[in-house]
Enzyme design. Structure first.
Site, PDB file in Angstrom:
ATOM      1  N   CYS A  74     -11.802  -8.089  14.930  1.00 13.00           N
ATOM      2  CA  CYS A  74     -10.703  -8.190  13.955  1.00 13.00           C
ATOM      3  C   CYS A  74     -11.130  -7.694  12.576  1.00 13.00           C
ATOM      4  O   CYS A  74     -12.172  -8.089  12.049  1.00 13.00           O
ATOM      5  CB  CYS A  74     -10.239  -9.641  13.857  1.00 13.00           C
ATOM      6  N   ASP A  90     -11.707  -0.355  12.803  1.00 15.11           N
ATOM      7  CA  ASP A  90     -12.050  -0.560  11.400  1.00 15.11           C
ATOM      8  C   ASP A  90     -13.470  -1.117  11.287  1.00 15.11           C
ATOM      9  O   ASP A  90     -13.958  -1.811  12.175  1.00 15.11           O
ATOM     10  CB  ASP A  90     -11.064  -1.534  10.752  1.00 15.11           C
ATOM     11  N   CYS A 150      -4.539 -17.641  14.508  1.00  8.96           N
ATOM     12  CA  CYS A 150      -4.143 -16.851  15.667  1.00  8.96           C
ATOM     13  C   CYS A 150      -4.341 -17.695  16.934  1.00  8.96           C
ATOM     14  O   CYS A 150      -5.170 -18.602  16.949  1.00  8.96           O
ATOM     15  CB  CYS A 150      -4.993 -15.590  15.798  1.00  8.96           C
ATOM     16  N   ARG A 190       7.198   0.243   2.166  1.00 10.06           N
ATOM     17  CA  ARG A 190       6.963  -0.907   3.037  1.00 10.06           C
ATOM     18  C   ARG A 190       5.811  -1.750   2.502  1.00 10.06           C
ATOM     19  O   ARG A 190       4.966  -1.266   1.743  1.00 10.06           O
ATOM     20  CB  ARG A 190       6.672  -0.469   4.468  1.00 10.06           C
ATOM     21  N   ASP A 216      -7.461   3.897   9.640  1.00 10.15           N
ATOM     22  CA  ASP A 216      -7.237   3.350   8.303  1.00 10.15           C
ATOM     23  C   ASP A 216      -8.460   3.701   7.466  1.00 10.15           C
ATOM     24  O   ASP A 216      -9.559   3.200   7.725  1.00 10.15           O
ATOM     25  CB  ASP A 216      -7.033   1.836   8.365  1.00 10.15           C
ATOM     26  N   CYS A 223      -9.853 -12.083  18.024  1.00 12.46           N
ATOM     27  CA  CYS A 223     -10.474 -10.877  18.552  1.00 12.46           C
ATOM     28  C   CYS A 223     -11.821 -10.679  17.873  1.00 12.46           C
ATOM     29  O   CYS A 223     -11.941 -10.827  16.652  1.00 12.46           O
ATOM     30  CB  CYS A 223      -9.570  -9.673  18.307  1.00 12.46           C
ATOM     31  N   ARG A 228      -9.687  -8.440   9.858  1.00  5.15           N
ATOM     32  CA  ARG A 228      -9.500  -9.531   8.889  1.00  5.15           C
ATOM     33  C   ARG A 228     -10.314 -10.757   9.297  1.00  5.15           C
ATOM     34  O   ARG A 228      -9.979 -11.876   8.937  1.00  5.15           O
ATOM     35  CB  ARG A 228      -8.016  -9.897   8.778  1.00  5.15           C
ATOM     36  N   LYS A 276      -3.482   5.320   6.215  1.00  2.00           N
ATOM     37  CA  LYS A 276      -3.780   5.842   7.543  1.00  2.00           C
ATOM     38  C   LYS A 276      -3.863   7.367   7.526  1.00  2.00           C
ATOM     39  O   LYS A 276      -3.120   8.035   6.801  1.00  2.00           O
ATOM     40  CB  LYS A 276      -2.692   5.413   8.535  1.00  2.00           C
ATOM     41  N   ARG A 313       0.821  -1.216   0.000  1.00  2.61           N
ATOM     42  CA  ARG A 313       0.000   0.000   0.000  1.00  2.61           C
ATOM     43  C   ARG A 313       0.853   1.264   0.000  1.00  2.61           C
ATOM     44  O   ARG A 313       0.467   2.289  -0.530  1.00  2.61           O
ATOM     45  CB  ARG A 313      -0.910  -0.021   1.234  1.00  2.61           C
ATOM     46  N   TYR A 314       2.008   1.219   0.649  1.00  5.19           N
ATOM     47  CA  TYR A 314       2.887   2.379   0.790  1.00  5.19           C
ATOM     48  C   TYR A 314       4.185   2.120   0.031  1.00  5.19           C
ATOM     49  O   TYR A 314       4.652   0.980  -0.050  1.00  5.19           O
ATOM     50  CB  TYR A 314       3.192   2.635   2.262  1.00  5.19           C
TER      51      TYR A 314
END
Length: 333
Positions: free
Chosen positions: A97, A260, A90, A81, A297, A94, A99, A304, A77-78
């Site tokens: 989450c 998000d 995981c 990075r 985001d 959560c 995702r 961001k 995206r950037y």
């Protein structure tokens, strides 16, 4: 219809578990106060019938990973990075989450050897990539051998100078942070960082602090990320305690994320105005080294954006700057 299916249709928690992955570690389960119906640890990990309610503005890919995925496992995206999503499982799942529709035992899976080779080939072909962020899923579920191998392969790419691992493991499953795993993080040719995801000060148990110490004592710096969550940490006392506790454990608070818009998460959402107020209050109350950046985001993959309320504004003949008490003071260049 089978009896099992009929029972599931009448059980909203079973419906949540059928839609989204559910898991909690013994370390986190032990922290839950069974007498508190609003326990902040339980709220993060135990399924809730409200997860079945999807708001009109909630998205399966709320931060737009797919639009920036040139090869499987990479999100670029950037310019300087990229993410490398190695696994999609995981130790805990959560309930907020972003995702949540990609992770879990039935999620997108672990990268195969050929897929990892293709991902690394892409990173090698992009000389602007200075930093690789390892995420998922939780990459600390990989064995020390695999962590060592991947760290070495990334460090062998001349333009990759920073390898950043994002994980919840030191808090939620601290005994997994073994000396062998810590040693595997370090490599000649690149600098390693570990970013801990933690949302409530009770997560920083004695065992969690010991796991953090094993990483930091090995020369690997640590940062933290926190999600602003209604009913978990949306008061300044909880956030202040968390940020101070992180710094005391030698972890620098990095981001405070506005939630998000993932499906079934609206019951966790705070307003931006409340988040700004909390960030401003933290600014007044705690040291600079204990202050994360409050960010959002932008939905759709637009990156961001800082959300902290502005502290400077133009005025006749110069500027006004807001002090920590909220008073605007005149300033000239």
């Amino acid at each position: 219809m089978s009896a099992a299916k009929a029972a599931q249709q009448n059980d909203p928690l079973a419906q949540v578990a059928a839609r989204y992955a559910v898991a909690i570690t013994p370390a986190m389960e032990a922290l839950i106060d069974p007498t508190d119906p609003d326990d902040p640890i339980a709220a993060q990990f135990r399924p809730d019938p409200r997860e079945l309610e999807t708001a009109p503005d909630e998205l399966s890919d709320p931060i737009g990973d797919d639009a920036h995925t040139p090869v499987k496992g990479v999100v670029h995206r950037y310019p300087d990075r990229c993410l490398l999503k190695l696994v999609h499982v995981c130790p805990v799942y959560c309930r907020f989450c972003f995702r949540r529709e990609m992770v879990g035992p039935d999620g997108d899976g672990t990268l195969t050897g050929a897929e990892l080779d293709a991902a690394l080939a892409y990173i090698r072909s992009q000389p602007g990539i200075w930093e690789v962020i390892l995420t998922g899923g939780d990459p600390f579920l990989l064995s020390a051998r695999r962590v060592r191998e991947i760290t070495a392969r990334l460090a062998a790419i001349a333009h990759v100078k920073i390898v950043r691992w994002h994980t919840r493991v030191p808090a939620v499953d601290p005994l997994r942070v073994t000396p062998d795993l810590v040693e595997a993080l370090r490599v000649a040719g690149a600098t390693t960082y570990v970013v801990l995801h933690t949302n409530h000060p009770r997560e920083l148990t004695e065992q969690a602090r010991a796991a953090i110490a094993r990483i930091v004592d090995a020369g690997v710096p640590m940062l933290s990320q926190t999600v602003l969550l209604k009913g978990v940490n949306d008061d300044v006392e909880t956030l202040e305690t968390l940020m101070r506790s992180l710094v005391e454990a030698r972890v620098k608070p990095y981001y405070l994320h506005h939630l998000d818009k993932a499906p079934g998460t609206s019951h966790f959402r705070c307003s931006i105005a409340k988040g700004q107020d909390l960030a401003q209050t933290l600014h007044r109350r705690v040291s600079g080294i204990a202050q994360p950046s409050y960010v959002l985001d932008i939905p759709g993959g637009h990156g961001k954006a800082p959300l902290a309320a502005p502290s400077v504004r133009e005025s006749d003949g110069g500027y006004e700057v807001r002090d920590r008490a909220g008073t605007w003071r005149a300033y000239r260049d």
